[in-house]
Design an enzyme around this catalytic site. Structure first.
Site, PDB file in Angstrom:
ATOM      1  N   LYS A  44       0.915  -1.279  -0.063  1.00 27.96           N
ATOM      2  CA  LYS A  44      -0.044   0.025   0.062  1.00 27.96           C
ATOM      3  C   LYS A  44       0.974   1.186   0.089  1.00 27.96           C
ATOM      4  O   LYS A  44       2.219   1.181   0.184  1.00 27.96           O
ATOM      5  CB  LYS A  44      -0.729  -0.013   1.284  1.00 27.96           C
ATOM      6  N   TYR A 267      16.334  29.881  10.339  1.00 28.18           N
ATOM      7  CA  TYR A 267      15.133  30.454  10.989  1.00 28.18           C
ATOM      8  C   TYR A 267      15.084  30.249  12.485  1.00 28.18           C
ATOM      9  O   TYR A 267      15.298  28.941  13.075  1.00 28.18           O
ATOM     10  CB  TYR A 267      13.953  29.335  10.463  1.00 28.18           C
TER      11      TYR A 267
HETATM   12  C1  LIG Z   1      -0.723  -2.018   6.672  1.00 26.92           C
HETATM   13  C2  LIG Z   1      -0.918  -3.165   7.076  1.00 26.92           C
HETATM   14  C3  LIG Z   1      -0.261  -4.381   7.228  1.00 26.92           C
HETATM   15  C4  LIG Z   1       1.095  -4.221   7.121  1.00 26.92           C
HETATM   16  O1  LIG Z   1       1.810  -3.854   8.278  1.00 26.92           O
HETATM   17  P1  LIG Z   1       3.143  -3.565   8.565  1.00 26.92           P
HETATM   18  O2  LIG Z   1       3.303  -3.308   9.969  1.00 26.92           O
HETATM   19  O3  LIG Z   1       3.765  -2.604   7.484  1.00 26.92           O
HETATM   20  O4  LIG Z   1       3.972  -5.066   8.442  1.00 26.92           O
HETATM   21  C5  LIG Z   1      -0.985  -5.657   7.224  1.00 26.92           C
HETATM   22  N1  LIG Z   1      -2.204  -5.864   7.506  1.00 26.92           N
HETATM   23  C6  LIG Z   1      -2.988  -4.550   7.589  1.00 26.92           C
HETATM   24  C7  LIG Z   1      -4.453  -4.725   7.804  1.00 26.92           C
HETATM   25  C8  LIG Z   1      -2.455  -3.456   7.409  1.00 26.92           C
HETATM   26  O5  LIG Z   1      -2.939  -2.375   7.466  1.00 26.92           O
END
Ligand SMILES: *Cc1c(COP(=O)(O)O)cnc(C)c1O
Length: 374
Positions: A44, A267
Site C-alpha cells: 500500500k 530560521y
Molecule cells: C498495513 C497493514 C499491514 C502491514 O503492516 P506492517 O506493519 O507494515 O507489516 C498488514 N495488515 C493490515 C491490515 C495493514 O493495514
C-alpha cells in the site's frame, strides 16, 4: 548496498537509492521465518513510498504471489504493474468494498476485503448474480478500526448462511500491539482469532503483519502479511534488526559557509555558532519528507564522518556542521539516511516511526533503483 556516483548526475541534488535486491532478500527472510505459512506482501501507499511498480515486480520475481493494498486505485495500479490480466498474483484491497466499486474489483481481478456485514451481503449478492469471485473476511479482534466488530461476528456465526455464495479466499484480523511483544493484547487477539477461524475451518487464516511474524508461530496461521519489514524497518523496536537496509538518501552540498564570528544558523536563530565552524547547506527539506522535527536532532555522514544537522529544517534545505570534515567541497554528497543513521534512527530522532519516514519520502528526490526487477 552499491552507492550512486559520488556526485550523482548534474541535475540531481538529492538521490534516493532503492536496493531491490535487499527488498527481495527481506521477502525471502520473512517467508522463511513464517514457513510453512504463506508470505504475502503489503505494498500500500505506493509500496511504502518506494514505488509500487518496481517493488511489486521485484517481490513477484522473488516468489510472492499474494499482495495487499489499501485503496482500490492502488490495486488497479498494481495489477497493471504486475503484468495486467496475464499475472496470476492475487491482490486484495484492505479498505473494503464501497458501494459502486463491484465492477472495478471484477474488471481488474481484485479481491475485496469485506469489513462489515453489509459488505458481506452486497458481495454475496453480487456473486450470486454474476458468478463467484474471491473475497477475504476481516474480523476486528482489537483495533476498532476495520473489520466485523464482535456483535457482527456473532450474528454471522449464528447464521453462517450469510456466507453462501462467497468463495472466501481467507479470513483475517490485525494486531494492535505486535511491536510490543509483552503486550497482553497480542495473546488475547491470537486466541480470539484462533477461536473465530475454528468456525470456518476450511478457510485460510491471517493475523500477523511484520512485527507479528516475530511474535512466534502461534501468530502465523496460514498466511502472514508483512509490509514495513520488507522495506528494511526493524520489526521489533529495540531489538537487533534482522532486515537488510533498502534505502539510502544522499544530498549534495550546494554551499559551504566558513563562519569565524559568532552567529546563528537558520530560521528562528535556534543554533548559535560560537567558534570557527563549517556549515554546509544541502538540498533536502520538509517538503521532501525530511521532517521539520529533525531540526537539531538528526545526524548525517560524509566520507565516514558523522556530522550533525544544525538549526531548523526548512522547506527545501538543511544545514549541517561539517567542521569535522574540512575537506568537503560543494558538490560532494552527504548521506542523510544510510548505514550510520538508518530509517529507524531518523524516525527516532523525529519522534515518529519508520513507516512515516518511508511514506513521506519526497517526489523531488532523484530515484535510483539498483538490482532486482525495476
Ligand atoms: C498495513 C497493514 C499491514 C502491514 O503492516 P506492517 O506493519 O507494515 O507489516 C498488514 N495488515 C493490515 C491490515 C495493514 O493495514
Amino acid at each position: 548496498m552499491p552507492s550512486p556516483n559520488v556526485s550523482g548526475p548534474p541535475t540531481a541534488t538529492t538521490v534516493l537509492t532503492i536496493d531491490l535486491d535487499a527488498l527481495a532478500a527481506n521477502y525471502k527472510l520473512l517467508k522463511q521465518r513464517a514457513a510453512p505459512a504463506h508470505c504475502a506482501a503489503v505494498v500500500k501507499a505506493d509500496g511504502y513510498g518506494l514505488g509500487v511498480g518496481p517493488v511489486g515486480r521485484t517481490l513477484q520475481a522473488a516468489g510472492c504471489t499474494r499482495f495487499f493494498v489499501a485503496h482500490l486505485d492502488e490495486g488497479v495500479t498494481l495489477r497493471e504493474a504486475l503484468g495486467g490480466a496475464g499475472s496470476t498474483a492475487t491482490i486484495a484491497v484492505l479498505n473494503g468494498l464501497m458501494p459502486g466499486q463491484e465492477e472495478v474489483f471484477r474488471a481488474h481481478d481484485l479481491i475485496p476485503v469485506l469489513n462489515d456485514l453489509e459488505q458481506v451481503a452486497r458481495w454475496s449478492n453480487e456473486c450470486r448474480a454474476n458468478g463467484p469471485h474471491p473475497s477475504i473476511l476481516h474480523l476486528d479482534t482489537g483495533m476498532c478500526r476495520l473489520g466485523l466488530p464482535p456483535d457482527e461476528q456473532r450474528t454471522l456465526f449464528d447464521d453462517p448462511q450469510r456466507l453462501d455464495g462467497l468463495s472466501l479466499a481467507g479470513i483475517m484480523s490485525h494486531l494492535a500491539c505486535a511491536d510490543t511483544p509483552d503486550h497482553p493484547l497480542n495473546r488475547q487477539q491470537q486466541s480470539d482469532f484462533a477461536a473465530a477461524i475454528k468456525r470456518l475451518p476450511e478457510v485460510d487464516g491471517s493475523l500477523a503483519a511484520s512485527s507479528g511474524i516475530f511474535l512466534g508461530p502461534d501468530w502465523h496461521f496460514d498466511m502472514v502479511r508483512p509490509g514495513v519489514a520488507l522495506y528494511g524497518v526493524a520489526p521489533t523496536p529495540g531489538k537487533p534488526n534482522p532486515m537488510a537496509p533498502v534505502i539510502k538518501l544522499s544530498g549534495k552540498i550546494i554551499q559551504i559557509r566558513h563562519v569565524d564570528a559568532p552567529q546563528t544558523v537558520g530560521y528562528g536563530a535556534t543554533h548559535r555558532v560560537t567558534g570557527p565552524t563549517l556549515v554546509a547547506t544541502v538540498a533536502a527539506g520538509y517538503a521532501d519528507g525530511y521532517l521539520r522535527s529533525l531540526s537539531g536532532r538528526a545526524s548525517a555522514n560524509i566520507g565516514g564522518v558523522t556530522v550533525p544537522v544544525v538549526g531548523r529544517v526548512s522547506m527545501d534545505l538543511i544545514t549541517l556542521d561539517i567542521s569535522n570534515a574540512p575537506a568537503a567541497q560543494p558538490g560532494d554528497m552527504i548521506d542523510l539516511i544510510g548505514p550510520h543513521f538508518d530509517v529507524d534512527a531518523v524516525a527516532d530522532a523525529a519522534g515518529t516511526i519508520g513507516y512515516e519516514i518511508l511514506t513521506s519520502l519526497g517526489r523531488r528526490y532523484q530515484r535510483h533503483y539498483v538490482g532486482g526487477t525495476a
